[in-house]
Design an enzyme around this catalytic site. Structure first.
Site, PDB file in Angstrom:
ATOM      1  N   LYS A 197      10.006  -0.947 -42.925  1.00 45.98           N
ATOM      2  CA  LYS A 197      10.012  -1.277 -41.505  1.00 45.98           C
ATOM      3  C   LYS A 197       8.587  -1.305 -40.968  1.00 45.98           C
ATOM      4  O   LYS A 197       7.752  -0.482 -41.361  1.00 45.98           O
ATOM      5  CB  LYS A 197      10.855  -0.240 -40.761  1.00 45.98           C
ATOM      6  CG  LYS A 197      11.161  -0.548 -39.303  1.00 45.98           C
ATOM      7  CD  LYS A 197      12.142   0.500 -38.771  1.00 45.98           C
ATOM      8  CE  LYS A 197      12.454   0.318 -37.298  1.00 45.98           C
ATOM      9  NZ  LYS A 197      13.438   1.330 -36.822  1.00 45.98           N
ATOM     10  N   SER A 202      17.442  -0.783 -34.423  1.00 46.70           N
ATOM     11  CA  SER A 202      16.038  -1.184 -34.484  1.00 46.70           C
ATOM     12  C   SER A 202      15.580  -1.536 -35.892  1.00 46.70           C
ATOM     13  O   SER A 202      14.627  -2.284 -36.058  1.00 46.70           O
ATOM     14  CB  SER A 202      15.139  -0.097 -33.875  1.00 46.70           C
ATOM     15  OG  SER A 202      15.038   1.030 -34.702  1.00 46.70           O
ATOM     16  N   SER A 213      19.694   3.960 -35.969  1.00 46.40           N
ATOM     17  CA  SER A 213      19.050   2.707 -36.396  1.00 46.40           C
ATOM     18  C   SER A 213      18.913   2.522 -37.900  1.00 46.40           C
ATOM     19  O   SER A 213      18.319   1.538 -38.338  1.00 46.40           O
ATOM     20  CB  SER A 213      17.670   2.588 -35.739  1.00 46.40           C
ATOM     21  OG  SER A 213      17.816   2.321 -34.367  1.00 46.40           O
TER      22      SER A 213
END
Length: 544
Positions: A97, A177, A201
């Site tokens: 990420k 997210s 998330s």
């Protein structure tokens, strides 16, 4: 010019080698092919990169590709040929990420131009551990900007990466997210991915993208040099296509860190359990699993007749596999947790301290941002950030409150939420009923687990029927529901109880094997054989 390949490399010219399809390829399959010389890590990098290039203009899942990935892979191929294996992930590409910092040529943006060009003093602990395990960090995955904590913005959108979508039905809202990580792993743009989780998330997008997601106990994995929301809830964890692969990735990143004092709460230190060994037969035998069925009535938009049927079918699988289902347990704190009675007043003030702290750690801070007010001003003035259509409501509220997580008001809210999540939530239920786990549809499990950092693992359990109508999000831009939407089953339990949850999840996965029955609406076509055939053709031409 051809790639420099170790002598062990062999192309599939005889037609007898079957390569694992990259949509579903497991670590064991990839390592077996690498060790046999059927393909190399350079081949893997080229194949995954080609797959990204095929679909990224539609999916917006990957923000940056590591420009050094091929040279790193070539080095690992040479090491493999000489018998020097670094670790269990040797030469395997992963994406992480875009809030997990790397001290290399890639940005770490949290999806914002405020961090483009910023440099960190060293790798985040998570990135360092990945490299120690032999993984190749192929790229950075898109995300909901600032992990969804900036304001009222479509999930999966960031100024830097654009609008990420899911791959299972048209204009699919990617959820949570860690959207880019979920999309990338789900369609095979890398072997697996890392996400971060504050209140769902990892597990929630894993559920919606037909993946296994493990949201670890807060403190099992380091957050050092990870762009934060809340030091009291943030955690980093794996998103993979099988329970075993998620366990491999968790084993690689878990462990204490002097730079994150919350990891001192772990009972394991750096001697973490063998999570891969927990992937064994009969993992459900004798396990006591609680079902707080009353929670399913607290979130009516999330539970439909169909999803409840799927849930009940999953409970029957658990029973058949030897689990004892303790049905209709009651969690007094569940209703207030589901409606986030205290959550904004805990994570919001945390953010007011934690994001400026991240900026203070930068080696290079190109926009000289040191406070939340300065960050908000940058976002509101830079046209690339999409303001005011993409607002800063979360920051506005946090700044206007006028207090952070050192305030007595914050502590009151934190302790009130801890009572709901602990004695009136997971901890109370586990103790009262002697439970090994609690099972719910994934979204419910995430809400229960987030406030005190309890673990969650989500496993594919089914999909929505083909006649499911498309349903728009609140902005009217993406579809939050639709046909073929994957569904996940969530297991949660006591803190640092990942080993038992993995046992349970693996046994359920093996008894159902749902993932391969759910096919993405969008997927790349490039496979390993295409890369090898291209190399073989090039080599043949050079020999003429």
């Amino acid at each position: 010019m051809t790639c420099s390949l170790p002598p062990s490399h062999s192309a599939p010219g005889n037609g007898h080698i079957e390569f694992p399809p990259l949509l579903d390829a497991t670590l064991d399959e990839l390592q077996s092919g690498l060790n046999a010389g059927h393909f190399t890590s350079v081949d893997l990098i080229q194949a995954y990169t080609a797959r990204i290039e095929e679909v990224n203009s539609r999916l917006h899942a990957v923000n940056d590709i590591n420009p050094d990935a091929v040279s790193i892979a070539a080095h690992y191929d040479t090491l493999r040929y000489s018998g020097n294996i670094i670790g269990p992930l040797h030469g395997i590409p992963v994406v992480i990420k875009d809030n997990i910092a790397t001290a290399d040529k890639m940005n770490n943006t949290a999806g914002s131009y405020a961090l483009v060009g910023a440099e960190v003093p060293e790798d985040s602990t998570i990135a360092h551990k990945l490299r120690q395990a032999g993984a190749i960090i192929l790229g950075k995955a898109n995300l909901s900007q600032w992990s969804g904590a900036r304001g009222e913005i479509t999930q999966g959108w960031s100024a830097y990466g654009g609008q990420c979508i899911g791959a299972y039905y048209p204009d699919m809202d990617p959820d949570g997210s860690s959207s880019g990580s979920a999309t990338a792993a789900s369609v095979g743009l890398a072997w697996a991915a890392l996400g971060t989780d504050t209140s769902g998330s990892i597990a929630d997008p894993a559920s919606k993208h037909n993946l296994v997601g493990i949201k670890p106990t807060m403190g099992l994995t380091s957050r050092y040099l990870v762009v934060p929301i809340s030091e009291h809830q943030d955690t980093v964890g794996p998103m993979a296509r099988t329970v075993k692969d998620a366990a491999y990735l968790l084993s690689a990143i878990a462990g204490s860190d002097k730079n994150d004092n919350y990891t001192s709460a772990s009972p394991f230190g750096n001697r973490v359990p063998d999570y891969v060994a927990a992937c064994k037969g009969k993992g459900l035998h004798g396990k006591r699993i609680g079902v707080p069925r009353h929670m399913l009535q607290l979130w009516p938009d999330y539970s439909t007749n169909y999803t409840l049927e799927v849930f009940d079918s999953a409970l029957e699988v658990l029973r058949v596999q030897g689990a004892e289902i303790v049905d209709n347990i009651f969690l007094p704190g569940a209703a207030d947790l589901l409606r986030s009675k205290y959550s904004p007043f805990v994570t919001g003030p945390d953010m007011m301290v934690n994001i400026p702290r991240y900026f203070s750690q930068l080696k290079t801070n190109p926009n000289n941002i040191t406070t939340m007010i300065q960050l908000r001003e940058f976002i509101q003035k830079d046209a690339r950030e999409g303001y005011p259509e993409k607002n800063t409501a979360s920051w506005d509220r946090g700044i206007s409150r006028g207090y952070d997580n050192t305030s007595p008001v914050w502590w009151e809210n934190y302790h009130a939420q801890a009572e709901l999540a602990g004695p009136q939530g997971i901890a109370g239920a586990v103790k009262e009923h002697s439970l090994d786990a609690i099972v719910l549809p994934t979204g419910y499990a995430s809400k229960l687990a987030a406030p005190l950092g309890n673990p969650v693992i989500s496993v594919p359990v089914g999909r929505m029927p083909d006649d499911t109508p498309l349903e728009k999000n609140e902005f009217g831009t993406l579809n939050v529901k639709g046909p073929n939407q994957p569904l996940g089953l969530g297991f949660t339990g006591a803190r640092f109880n990942e080993e038992v949850l993995i046992e349970i999840a693996y046994a359920f996965e093996q008894a159902t094997m749902v993932r391969k029955t759910i096919i993405p609406h969008i997927q790349p076509k490039t496979e390993l054989k295409d890369i090898l055939e291209k190399i073989e053709y090039t080599n043949g031409n050079l020999e003429l």
